[in-house]
Each structure stands twice: as C-alpha cells, then as structure tokens.
Design a protein around this motif. Structure first.
Motif, mmCIF file in Angstrom:
data_model
loop_
_atom_site.group_PDB
_atom_site.id
_atom_site.type_symbol
_atom_site.label_atom_id
_atom_site.label_comp_id
_atom_site.label_asym_id
_atom_site.label_seq_id
_atom_site.Cartn_x
_atom_site.Cartn_y
_atom_site.Cartn_z
ATOM 1 N N MET A 115 34.640 60.063 28.259
ATOM 2 C CA MET A 115 34.996 60.825 27.059
ATOM 3 C C MET A 115 36.387 61.435 27.181
ATOM 4 O O MET A 115 37.153 61.460 26.219
ATOM 5 N N ALA A 116 36.719 61.898 28.381
ATOM 6 C CA ALA A 116 38.055 62.467 28.606
ATOM 7 C C ALA A 116 39.129 61.408 28.443
ATOM 8 O O ALA A 116 40.206 61.664 27.871
ATOM 9 N N GLU A 117 38.842 60.187 28.892
ATOM 10 C CA GLU A 117 39.799 59.076 28.730
ATOM 11 C C GLU A 117 40.013 58.758 27.248
ATOM 12 O O GLU A 117 41.131 58.515 26.805
ATOM 13 N N ARG A 118 38.925 58.742 26.463
ATOM 14 C CA ARG A 118 39.025 58.466 25.033
ATOM 15 C C ARG A 118 39.878 59.500 24.301
ATOM 16 O O ARG A 118 40.701 59.177 23.461
ATOM 17 N N LYS A 119 39.650 60.790 24.691
ATOM 18 C CA LYS A 119 40.434 61.873 24.067
ATOM 19 C C LYS A 119 41.911 61.705 24.401
ATOM 20 O O LYS A 119 42.780 61.925 23.552
ATOM 21 N N ALA A 120 42.195 61.353 25.633
ATOM 22 C CA ALA A 120 43.589 61.144 26.051
ATOM 23 C C ALA A 120 44.215 59.976 25.316
ATOM 24 O O ALA A 120 45.384 60.015 24.979
ATOM 25 N N ALA A 121 43.430 58.940 25.034
ATOM 26 C CA ALA A 121 43.929 57.754 24.325
ATOM 27 C C ALA A 121 44.247 58.087 22.877
ATOM 28 O O ALA A 121 45.212 57.550 22.294
ATOM 29 N N HIS A 122 43.455 58.977 22.233
ATOM 30 C CA HIS A 122 43.695 59.368 20.837
ATOM 31 C C HIS A 122 44.954 60.218 20.664
ATOM 32 O O HIS A 122 45.559 60.211 19.612
ATOM 33 N N LYS A 123 45.351 60.945 21.654
ATOM 34 C CA LYS A 123 46.494 61.853 21.531
ATOM 35 C C LYS A 123 47.805 61.188 21.744
ATOM 36 O O LYS A 123 48.155 60.196 21.993
#
Length: 123
Positions: A115-123
């Motif tokens: 989930m942390a990786e996904r959030k980083a990818a969206h930003k």
C-alpha cells in the motif's frame, strides 16, 4: 609516629594534636585519655554519651550513616520462561497457533508495504 583514637569521638588524633587528660585516681590499664579537640573533652567531662551525639563515629556506626557499612543487594535471577501445555491445549497445538499468528503478521506487513508503494506511485 602513631595515630591515636579520640576517647570520645573515636576520630584519629595525629601526633602533636589533641589533648591528653589523666583523671584523678583513675585505676585502669589505660590511665591517659586522649581527646581530638576541646569540644570532645568538654562533652566527656559532662559525662555525655557519644552514642547520642550525632557527629561522633559511634553514633554514625549505630545509625548506619556510613556507606561502608551498607551491603549491596544481590540482583534476583531473571525468570526463565518455559513453554508448557495447559488444560484444553497441548504444546504442539499451542506452537501451531503461534506459527499462524506470525504468518498473519508477516502477511499484514507485506500488505502495508504494498500500500505504501502504491501511494508513492500516485504522488
């Protein structure tokens, strides 16, 4: 050179210091009394008991004021945990449940990392 102990306070009296006193008709093996200072001599003459005078070594020893008299407490041995079976569950079953919990926590960590990786990818 000999260091003598004060008759009243029991502190050291070095050579050339203090006051020596010979009581009248003193029948003893130690007829000469040595005092550290006039204060000690005066208190002795007033028949004061050194056990009740707070600054004397006798008082300090009786009331445990010196650090040398204190004994350090021993540290208690740490309790060793032993795995045991109890009513309703044998040891094998308990170990199995623990293993499942560890697996679940590892799974949770993996999900949070994803989930942390996904959030980083969206930003």
């Amino acid at each position: 050179m000999r260091v003598i102990e004060c008759e009243f306070s029991h502190y050291a009296v070095h050579p050339g210091h203090g006051r020596r006193y010979v009581p009248f008709a003193y029948l003893s093996t130690k007829p000469v009394l040595t005092f550290n200072r006039p204060k000690c001599f005066a208190l002795y003459m007033r028949k004061k008991n050194p056990r009740f005078v707070p600054w004397t070594r006798t008082f300090r020893r009786i009331h445990r004021k010196t650090t040398t008299d204190r004994v350090t407490r021993r540290r208690a041995a740490r309790a060793v945990k032993v795995e045991r079976a109890y009513v309703g569950a044998d040891l094998a079953q308990i170990k199995e449940l623990r293993k499942e919990r560890v697996d679940r926590s590892a799974k949770g960590k993996a999900i949070r990392a994803e989930m942390a990786e996904r959030k980083a990818a969206h930003k």
